[in-house]
Structure formats: structure tokens, C-alpha cells
Design a protein around this motif. Structure first.
Motif, PDB file in Angstrom:
ATOM      1  N   PHE A  54     -13.831  11.392  -5.307  1.00 40.67           N
ATOM      2  CA  PHE A  54     -13.192  11.905  -6.516  1.00 40.67           C
ATOM      3  C   PHE A  54     -11.770  12.385  -6.216  1.00 40.67           C
ATOM      4  N   PHE A  55     -11.644  13.325  -5.293  1.00 36.17           N
ATOM      5  CA  PHE A  55     -10.330  13.869  -4.987  1.00 36.17           C
ATOM      6  C   PHE A  55      -9.485  12.875  -4.190  1.00 36.17           C
ATOM      7  N   GLY A  56     -10.129  12.035  -3.387  1.00 37.88           N
ATOM      8  CA  GLY A  56      -9.404  10.987  -2.673  1.00 37.88           C
ATOM      9  C   GLY A  56      -8.783   9.986  -3.640  1.00 37.88           C
ATOM     10  N   GLY A  57      -9.494   9.682  -4.726  1.00 34.09           N
ATOM     11  CA  GLY A  57      -8.943   8.794  -5.750  1.00 34.09           C
ATOM     12  C   GLY A  57      -7.703   9.379  -6.394  1.00 34.09           C
ATOM     13  N   TYR A  58      -7.759  10.676  -6.696  1.00 36.40           N
ATOM     14  CA  TYR A  58      -6.576  11.337  -7.251  1.00 36.40           C
ATOM     15  C   TYR A  58      -5.426  11.331  -6.245  1.00 36.40           C
ATOM     16  N   PHE A  59      -5.735  11.660  -4.994  1.00 37.51           N
ATOM     17  CA  PHE A  59      -4.696  11.718  -3.978  1.00 37.51           C
ATOM     18  C   PHE A  59      -4.071  10.344  -3.754  1.00 37.51           C
ATOM     19  N   MET A  60      -4.894   9.306  -3.691  1.00 35.59           N
ATOM     20  CA  MET A  60      -4.373   7.953  -3.484  1.00 35.59           C
ATOM     21  C   MET A  60      -3.558   7.487  -4.696  1.00 35.59           C
ATOM     22  N   THR A  61      -3.948   7.908  -5.892  1.00 35.99           N
ATOM     23  CA  THR A  61      -3.164   7.590  -7.082  1.00 35.99           C
ATOM     24  C   THR A  61      -1.771   8.199  -6.969  1.00 35.99           C
ATOM     25  N   ILE A  62      -1.712   9.449  -6.551  1.00 36.77           N
ATOM     26  CA  ILE A  62      -0.425  10.127  -6.394  1.00 36.77           C
ATOM     27  C   ILE A  62       0.399   9.456  -5.301  1.00 36.77           C
ATOM     28  N   PHE A  63      -0.230   9.125  -4.198  1.00 36.85           N
ATOM     29  CA  PHE A  63       0.469   8.458  -3.093  1.00 36.85           C
ATOM     30  C   PHE A  63       1.033   7.115  -3.543  1.00 36.85           C
ATOM     31  N   THR A  64       0.263   6.374  -4.318  1.00 35.14           N
ATOM     32  CA  THR A  64       0.702   5.062  -4.797  1.00 35.14           C
ATOM     33  C   THR A  64       1.818   5.204  -5.829  1.00 35.14           C
ATOM     34  N   LEU A  65       1.727   6.229  -6.679  1.00 37.12           N
ATOM     35  CA  LEU A  65       2.812   6.476  -7.625  1.00 37.12           C
ATOM     36  C   LEU A  65       4.115   6.800  -6.903  1.00 37.12           C
ATOM     37  N   ARG A  66       4.019   7.495  -5.782  1.00 30.45           N
ATOM     38  CA  ARG A  66       5.213   7.804  -4.989  1.00 30.45           C
ATOM     39  C   ARG A  66       5.859   6.517  -4.461  1.00 30.45           C
ATOM     40  N   LYS A  67       5.039   5.534  -4.082  1.00 30.69           N
ATOM     41  CA  LYS A  67       5.583   4.254  -3.623  1.00 30.69           C
ATOM     42  C   LYS A  67       6.376   3.575  -4.745  1.00 30.69           C
ATOM     43  N   ILE A  68       5.825   3.623  -5.950  1.00 33.10           N
ATOM     44  CA  ILE A  68       6.517   3.017  -7.088  1.00 33.10           C
ATOM     45  C   ILE A  68       7.826   3.755  -7.357  1.00 33.10           C
ATOM     46  N   LEU A  69       7.803   5.083  -7.278  1.00 31.81           N
ATOM     47  CA  LEU A  69       9.026   5.860  -7.490  1.00 31.81           C
ATOM     48  C   LEU A  69      10.078   5.537  -6.430  1.00 31.81           C
ATOM     49  N   ASN A  70       9.639   5.295  -5.203  1.00 30.12           N
ATOM     50  CA  ASN A  70      10.598   4.913  -4.147  1.00 30.12           C
ATOM     51  C   ASN A  70      11.278   3.581  -4.478  1.00 30.12           C
ATOM     52  N   SER A  71      10.527   2.642  -5.031  1.00 30.28           N
ATOM     53  CA  SER A  71      11.144   1.365  -5.397  1.00 30.28           C
ATOM     54  C   SER A  71      12.098   1.541  -6.579  1.00 30.28           C
ATOM     55  N   ILE A  72      11.827   2.503  -7.438  1.00 28.61           N
ATOM     56  CA  ILE A  72      12.749   2.792  -8.547  1.00 28.61           C
ATOM     57  C   ILE A  72      14.030   3.409  -8.004  1.00 28.61           C
ATOM     58  N   LEU A  73      13.892   4.287  -7.004  1.00 31.95           N
ATOM     59  CA  LEU A  73      15.087   4.869  -6.376  1.00 31.95           C
ATOM     60  C   LEU A  73      15.960   3.803  -5.734  1.00 31.95           C
ATOM     61  N   GLU A  74      15.330   2.775  -5.192  1.00 34.01           N
ATOM     62  CA  GLU A  74      16.068   1.666  -4.578  1.00 34.01           C
ATOM     63  C   GLU A  74      16.590   0.681  -5.623  1.00 34.01           C
ATOM     64  N   LYS A  75      16.327   0.972  -6.908  1.00 31.72           N
ATOM     65  CA  LYS A  75      16.753   0.147  -8.041  1.00 31.72           C
ATOM     66  C   LYS A  75      16.205  -1.271  -7.962  1.00 31.72           C
ATOM     67  N   ASN A  76      14.950  -1.357  -7.523  1.00 33.20           N
ATOM     68  CA  ASN A  76      14.269  -2.642  -7.440  1.00 33.20           C
ATOM     69  C   ASN A  76      12.793  -2.455  -7.805  1.00 33.20           C
ATOM     70  N   PRO A  77      12.513  -2.125  -9.083  1.00 38.29           N
ATOM     71  CA  PRO A  77      11.117  -1.857  -9.438  1.00 38.29           C
ATOM     72  C   PRO A  77      10.258  -3.102  -9.633  1.00 38.29           C
ATOM     73  N   PHE A  78      10.878  -4.234  -9.920  1.00 35.56           N
ATOM     74  CA  PHE A  78      10.110  -5.436 -10.215  1.00 35.56           C
ATOM     75  C   PHE A  78       9.902  -6.249  -8.945  1.00 35.56           C
ATOM     76  N   ILE A  79       8.973  -5.762  -8.125  1.00 34.68           N
ATOM     77  CA  ILE A  79       8.626  -6.417  -6.870  1.00 34.68           C
ATOM     78  C   ILE A  79       7.110  -6.591  -6.828  1.00 34.68           C
ATOM     79  N   PRO A  80       6.619  -7.565  -6.080  1.00 36.39           N
ATOM     80  CA  PRO A  80       5.167  -7.798  -6.019  1.00 36.39           C
ATOM     81  C   PRO A  80       4.373  -6.590  -5.497  1.00 36.39           C
ATOM     82  N   GLU A  81       4.985  -5.767  -4.653  1.00 34.25           N
ATOM     83  CA  GLU A  81       4.274  -4.592  -4.130  1.00 34.25           C
ATOM     84  C   GLU A  81       3.913  -3.615  -5.249  1.00 34.25           C
ATOM     85  N   ASN A  82       4.775  -3.520  -6.271  1.00 34.07           N
ATOM     86  CA  ASN A  82       4.468  -2.621  -7.388  1.00 34.07           C
ATOM     87  C   ASN A  82       3.310  -3.144  -8.239  1.00 34.07           C
TER      88      ASN A  82
END
Length: 157
Positions: A54-82
Motif C-alpha cells: 500500500f505505502f510502497g505503491g504511494y511512494f513509487m507513484t511519487i518517485f515516478t512523478l518526480r521522473k516525469i517532472l525532471n523531464s519537464i525541467l529538461e523541456k523534453n516531456p514527450f519521451i518514451p520513458e514518460n
């Protein structure tokens, strides 16, 4: 510039939520261990496993959202990793909802809107989990379409 401030604010907020979720996970496991004699070994182990999922799912969701935010910071959100990240988020949210439904099903509750069966009850929050996971899957498909359109436009120029 304004995107950078907003994304950094969101990353900071995700950090705070992540720390809070880790704290809740530790408290949940500590609670299971402290009340080991009341529940028995089998129920304690199941409680720890459900808490980790339960809590691992929440934590992994947050961790994955951080990855998406990093790609937005790099101004390249439309990548297969996202796309992969959004699909993972959908699976994480769905697993959180299923664990919540399993854990809370045997507890009949007469408060609020619930779906009561002869053995337990389902709360409407399960539909929120399902809707959020479907939203993540739909966003993944939209990102896939955006990548395809971007590649097609890159070839025509």
C-alpha cells in the motif's frame, strides 16, 4: 522561468509527501510489530505485506512523478520513458486501490455511501482509484500519440 519555479515547487511538495508516506509506513510496521500478540503471526505478516504494498505503491507513484517532472525541467516531456512512467503510475494506483479494497472489505460499515454485501462492504473510494489509474493509462496513450505526431513532424521538416 515560470515553469521552472512551478516544477521545483511540485518536486519539493512531492519530497514532503514522500517523507510523510515513509513515516506512515514505518508507523504501520511498528504498529504491526507492537500488536503481534493480539493478531498472531499470520495476521501480522499479512498486515506488514499489505502495508508495504500500500505505502510502497504511494511512494513509487511519487518517485515516478518526480521522473516525469525532471523531464519537464529538461523541456523534453514527450519521451518514451514518460509513457512507461505513466503506465507504471496507473498500475501503482490500481494496486493501491485493490489492496485498500481487500483490507477494508471484511469491515461492514454503515456510515456514508457504501456497497454492502453479506460478508463486508466496498467503499466508493475504489472507484476513485480505478478512475485515477484509467486517467494515467489515458495520459500514457496521449503521450504516445504526441510522440508519434512529433516524430512525423520532424520527418517532414
Amino acid at each position: 522561468m515560470k515553469y521552472t519555479k512551478r516544477v521545483n515547487f511540485l518536486k519539493g511538495l512531492l519530497n514532503i509527501i514522500g517523507v510523510f508516506i515513509l513515516l506512515l509506513l514505518m508507523l504501520s510496521i511498528l504498529n504491526c510489530i507492537l500488536f503481534f500478540h493480539d493478531k498472531g503471526a499470520k495476521n501480522t505478516i499479512l498486515s506488514i505485506i499489505f502495508s508495504l504494498i500500500f505505502f510502497g505503491g504511494y511512494f513509487m507513484t511519487i518517485f515516478t512523478l518526480r521522473k516525469i517532472l525532471n523531464s519537464i525541467l529538461e523541456k523534453n516531456p514527450f519521451i518514451p520513458e514518460n509513457i512507461i512512467c505513466l503506465r507504471k503510475i496507473g498500475y501503482y494506483i490500481l494496486s493501491i486501490g485493490l489492496i485498500d479494497a481487500i483490507v477494508n472489505y471484511p469491515k461492514p460499515n454503515n456510515t456514508g455511501f457504501i456497497l454492502i454485501t453479506s460478508h463486508g462492504s466496498l467503499k466508493p473510494i475504489i472507484f476513485l482509484y480505478i478512475s485515477l489509474s484509467l486517467l494515467a493509462f489515458i495520459l500514457a496513450d496521449v503521450f504516445k500519440m504526441a510522440i508519434d505526431i512529433k516524430e512525423e513532424n520532424d520527418l517532414t521538416i
